[in-house]
Design an enzyme around this catalytic site. Sequence first.
Site, mmCIF file in Angstrom:
data_model
loop_
_atom_site.group_PDB
_atom_site.id
_atom_site.type_symbol
_atom_site.label_atom_id
_atom_site.label_comp_id
_atom_site.label_asym_id
_atom_site.label_seq_id
_atom_site.Cartn_x
_atom_site.Cartn_y
_atom_site.Cartn_z
ATOM 1 C CG ASP A 19 11.742 -1.272 -4.587
ATOM 2 O OD1 ASP A 19 11.360 -1.552 -3.632
ATOM 3 O OD2 ASP A 19 11.665 -1.938 -5.714
ATOM 4 C CB ILE A 20 11.338 0.264 1.011
ATOM 5 C CG1 ILE A 20 10.041 -0.529 0.806
ATOM 6 C CG2 ILE A 20 11.190 1.837 1.201
ATOM 7 C CD1 ILE A 20 9.224 -0.224 1.811
ATOM 8 C CE1 TYR A 36 -0.601 -3.657 4.429
ATOM 9 C CE2 TYR A 36 -2.522 -3.804 5.745
ATOM 10 C CZ TYR A 36 -1.487 -3.010 5.405
ATOM 11 O OH TYR A 36 -1.650 -1.773 5.568
ATOM 12 C CE LYS A 56 1.885 -2.196 6.988
ATOM 13 N NZ LYS A 56 2.542 -1.109 6.894
#
Length: 264
Positions: free
Chosen positions: A62-63, A160, A164
């Site tokens: 899990d990052i 999102y 990014k």
Amino acid sequence: MLLANRTVVVSGVGAGLGREVAAVCVREGARVVLGARTRENLAACAAAVDPDGTRSAYRVTDIGDEEQCARLAELAVERFGGLDAVVHVAALDTVMGGLEDADFAEWQRVLDVNLLGTLRMTRACLPALREAGARGDGSVVMIGTQSSVAAPTEVRQAAYAASKGALVSAMYSLARELGPYGVRVNTVQPGWMWGPMVEGYVAWAAESEQVPHQAVRQRLDARMALPRMAEDGDVAETVAFFASARSRGITGQCLMVNAGELMR
């Protein structure tokens, strides 16, 4: 082959882009170290891209957890003696909506995964990447999105897109910071990308509009200069280029893989 004798860490291995990246890297001669939150996805991907198990390894990762990121980087060193590139596919892209209906706790979660999680994983890999840089080349490949510079009209994913966009900003700083170590940092920015996520959207839109799936697909394809939307595999091929020595003179750059829908 592009990646002969290289070891590539790939985070976020699932049924879509992560698996395609792993497959292309193995095809191009790399050893791959795979991370994802679900063991079943990891096992399925490893079996698909490396049936005899000699050129792949995986660990549940899990990052969002710094220790788990460190363990994935350690696996690359333990199994294959180091790593040459890390590809950041892992992302949270299921939070929908814009500003008016925003749940900022959810936005924070998206930022923690997509921005900070990517940076956690990069930092965990950095000691080995610096060794690769000293040998001549190390590479960090981030996955961005066209929606961070041109919001689509069909779906709204403001959190999102913002996360990014922040990742691209971080890329510029990292490219400058890690360049002296011989480590390059670049971003691949897909647009509409035919794979599980877009297939799901097409199915939803077809049902909502009461039209055939092909009608929705054709509508999307018609927006592209080619005219067909790029596929997961097209994006994976670009990732392999950035992970390879063929791009040794490139850092701090974003490359859109979008079939010409948006040109910059």
